[in-house]
Motif scaffolding. Structure first.
Motif, PDB file in Angstrom:
ATOM      1  N   PHE A   3       7.930  -0.591  -8.341  1.00  0.00           N
ATOM      2  CA  PHE A   3       8.980   0.054  -7.553  1.00  0.00           C
ATOM      3  C   PHE A   3       8.992   1.572  -7.729  1.00  0.00           C
ATOM      4  O   PHE A   3       9.745   2.255  -7.043  1.00  0.00           O
ATOM      5  CB  PHE A   3      10.353  -0.514  -7.916  1.00  0.00           C
ATOM      6  N   THR A   4       8.173   2.080  -8.623  1.00  0.00           N
ATOM      7  CA  THR A   4       8.163   3.528  -8.837  1.00  0.00           C
ATOM      8  C   THR A   4       7.336   4.257  -7.789  1.00  0.00           C
ATOM      9  O   THR A   4       7.384   5.479  -7.695  1.00  0.00           O
ATOM     10  CB  THR A   4       7.613   3.882 -10.236  1.00  0.00           C
ATOM     11  N   LYS A   5       6.576   3.489  -6.995  1.00  0.00           N
ATOM     12  CA  LYS A   5       5.708   4.094  -5.980  1.00  0.00           C
ATOM     13  C   LYS A   5       6.160   3.695  -4.586  1.00  0.00           C
ATOM     14  O   LYS A   5       6.638   2.585  -4.370  1.00  0.00           O
ATOM     15  CB  LYS A   5       4.256   3.652  -6.199  1.00  0.00           C
ATOM     16  N   ASN A   6       5.981   4.621  -3.653  1.00  0.00           N
ATOM     17  CA  ASN A   6       6.274   4.306  -2.259  1.00  0.00           C
ATOM     18  C   ASN A   6       5.227   3.330  -1.749  1.00  0.00           C
ATOM     19  O   ASN A   6       4.029   3.562  -1.899  1.00  0.00           O
ATOM     20  CB  ASN A   6       6.260   5.586  -1.417  1.00  0.00           C
ATOM     21  N   SER A   7       5.639   2.228  -1.151  1.00  0.00           N
ATOM     22  CA  SER A   7       4.715   1.187  -0.722  1.00  0.00           C
ATOM     23  C   SER A   7       5.175   0.546   0.573  1.00  0.00           C
ATOM     24  O   SER A   7       6.278  -0.011   0.643  1.00  0.00           O
ATOM     25  CB  SER A   7       4.606   0.115  -1.815  1.00  0.00           C
ATOM     26  N   ASN A   8       4.333   0.609   1.592  1.00  0.00           N
ATOM     27  CA  ASN A   8       4.653  -0.052   2.857  1.00  0.00           C
ATOM     28  C   ASN A   8       4.737  -1.563   2.668  1.00  0.00           C
ATOM     29  O   ASN A   8       5.545  -2.243   3.311  1.00  0.00           O
ATOM     30  CB  ASN A   8       3.594   0.280   3.912  1.00  0.00           C
ATOM     31  N   SER A   9       3.884  -2.087   1.806  1.00  0.00           N
ATOM     32  CA  SER A   9       3.894  -3.530   1.558  1.00  0.00           C
ATOM     33  C   SER A   9       5.217  -3.966   0.941  1.00  0.00           C
ATOM     34  O   SER A   9       5.852  -4.929   1.392  1.00  0.00           O
ATOM     35  CB  SER A   9       2.741  -3.921   0.629  1.00  0.00           C
ATOM     36  N   SER A  45      11.124   4.734  -6.876  1.00  0.00           N
ATOM     37  CA  SER A  45      10.919   5.509  -5.660  1.00  0.00           C
ATOM     38  C   SER A  45      12.183   5.543  -4.803  1.00  0.00           C
ATOM     39  O   SER A  45      12.830   4.515  -4.575  1.00  0.00           O
ATOM     40  CB  SER A  45       9.773   4.884  -4.853  1.00  0.00           C
ATOM     41  N   ALA A  46      12.526   6.729  -4.314  1.00  0.00           N
ATOM     42  CA  ALA A  46      13.699   6.869  -3.442  1.00  0.00           C
ATOM     43  C   ALA A  46      13.528   6.052  -2.166  1.00  0.00           C
ATOM     44  O   ALA A  46      14.494   5.483  -1.645  1.00  0.00           O
ATOM     45  CB  ALA A  46      13.927   8.335  -3.101  1.00  0.00           C
ATOM     46  N   ASP A  47      12.296   5.983  -1.662  1.00  0.00           N
ATOM     47  CA  ASP A  47      12.050   5.189  -0.452  1.00  0.00           C
ATOM     48  C   ASP A  47      12.299   3.705  -0.712  1.00  0.00           C
ATOM     49  O   ASP A  47      12.869   3.002   0.131  1.00  0.00           O
ATOM     50  CB  ASP A  47      10.621   5.398   0.041  1.00  0.00           C
ATOM     51  N   MET A  48      11.861   3.208  -1.859  1.00  0.00           N
ATOM     52  CA  MET A  48      12.069   1.795  -2.181  1.00  0.00           C
ATOM     53  C   MET A  48      13.554   1.515  -2.413  1.00  0.00           C
ATOM     54  O   MET A  48      14.082   0.482  -1.991  1.00  0.00           O
ATOM     55  CB  MET A  48      11.250   1.407  -3.409  1.00  0.00           C
TER      56      MET A  48
END
Length: 274
Positions: free
Chosen positions: A63-69, A100-103
């Motif tokens: 969850f620390t990385k932005n991921s489309n999946s 990640s803020a996106d997650m």
């Protein structure tokens, strides 16, 4: 790989539920594109049996990385039957500020879809924290609106008041998004006092803020808005605002608008919360 993706998509499109076990098995395919298509098909078919396996898959993600999946998997959980079972785990991930803020934003939207009221305090903490990313704050406000959070109402009005006082001092796109989502949350709550705010923001210098305020007026269907909407229809300098005002007038009058609806856009939030 290509054949797997085509077959999984076909199963989903045709709603061939007799293949549900096969679809779930492919959640763990080593190829990310195959796994994503399997999740998409399960989501489309509303497979109740897919909920727990998908949650287990999500628990293994970073969850620390932005991921489309991962965004897809969180969205799918929100739409699957019993997807609310993932809420306690996702609340933990939402509260972890190093993620990640996106997650975290996708999780905020998930809470709004499954109506997870236990996340209210976490959402409040993020929505009204000036240090947090704008998109994350906006998505949190959106969900507070869906949860009809009474605790958030005064804070939303405080934020709108603050934005008026600091007009011209904040980054324009940041201010635009905060205004739009704060008003939108109050409208979603059905707050009776929001009409005055809509009147003020329908006169905002930012045409996008005016447009969204007018769209909200149309959705509220309050005849008190007609005089202002007629003025905006005839005299607003933005053609898009004029069209939105005409459509809002038709909504209030119970007529179908002949004007083609144009989807409004704003600074990311790239996609508008649903």
């Amino acid at each position: 790989m290509g054949m797997k993706i085509v077959l999984l998509k076909t199963i989903g499109d045709l709603d061939l539920k007799e293949n549900k076990d096969t679809i779930i098995t492919f959640f763990e395919d080593p190829n990310e594109d195959v796994a994503k298509q399997a999740v998409n098909s399960a989501k489309k078919m509303k497979l109740a049996e897919a909920t727990n396996p998908l949650l287990e898959k999500v628990k293994k993600e970073d969850f620390t990385k932005n991921s489309n999946s991962l965004s897809l998997y969180i969205t799918a959980l929100a739409d699957l039957p019993d997807g609310k079972v993932a809420a306690p785990f996702l609340e933990t991930k939402f509260r972890e500020k190093f993620n990640s803020a996106d997650m975290r934003g996708q999780i905020a939207l998930y809470f709004g879809t499954v109506l997870y009221a236990d996340a209210e305090s976490a959402l409040m903490e993020v929505a009204f924290d000036e240090v947090q990313p704008t998109t994350l704050r906006c998505y949190s406000m959106n969900t507070l609106g869906k949860l009809k959070s009474e605790n958030a109402k005064p804070k939303l009005y405080e934020l709108l008041d603050s934005l008026k006082k600091t007009a011209g001092k904040l980054d324009a796109k940041k201010a635009q998004s905060l205004k739009i989502y704060a008003i939108g949350a109050l409208v979603t709550m059905g707050d009776k006092e929001v009409f005055q705010e809509l009147n003020e923001f329908a006169r905002d210098d930012d045409s996008m803020v005016r447009l969204r305020a007018i769209e909200f007026m149309g959705s509220l269907k309050d005849p008190k808005a007609l005089e202002l909407l007629e003025y905006k229809r005839d005299r607003d300098p933005s053609p898009k605002v004029q069209k939105a005002a005409k459509k809002a007038i038709d909504q209030i009058n119970g007529k179908d608008s002949p004007v083609e609806e144009e989807k409004s856009t704003e600074e990311k939030p790239d996609e508008e919360p649903k």
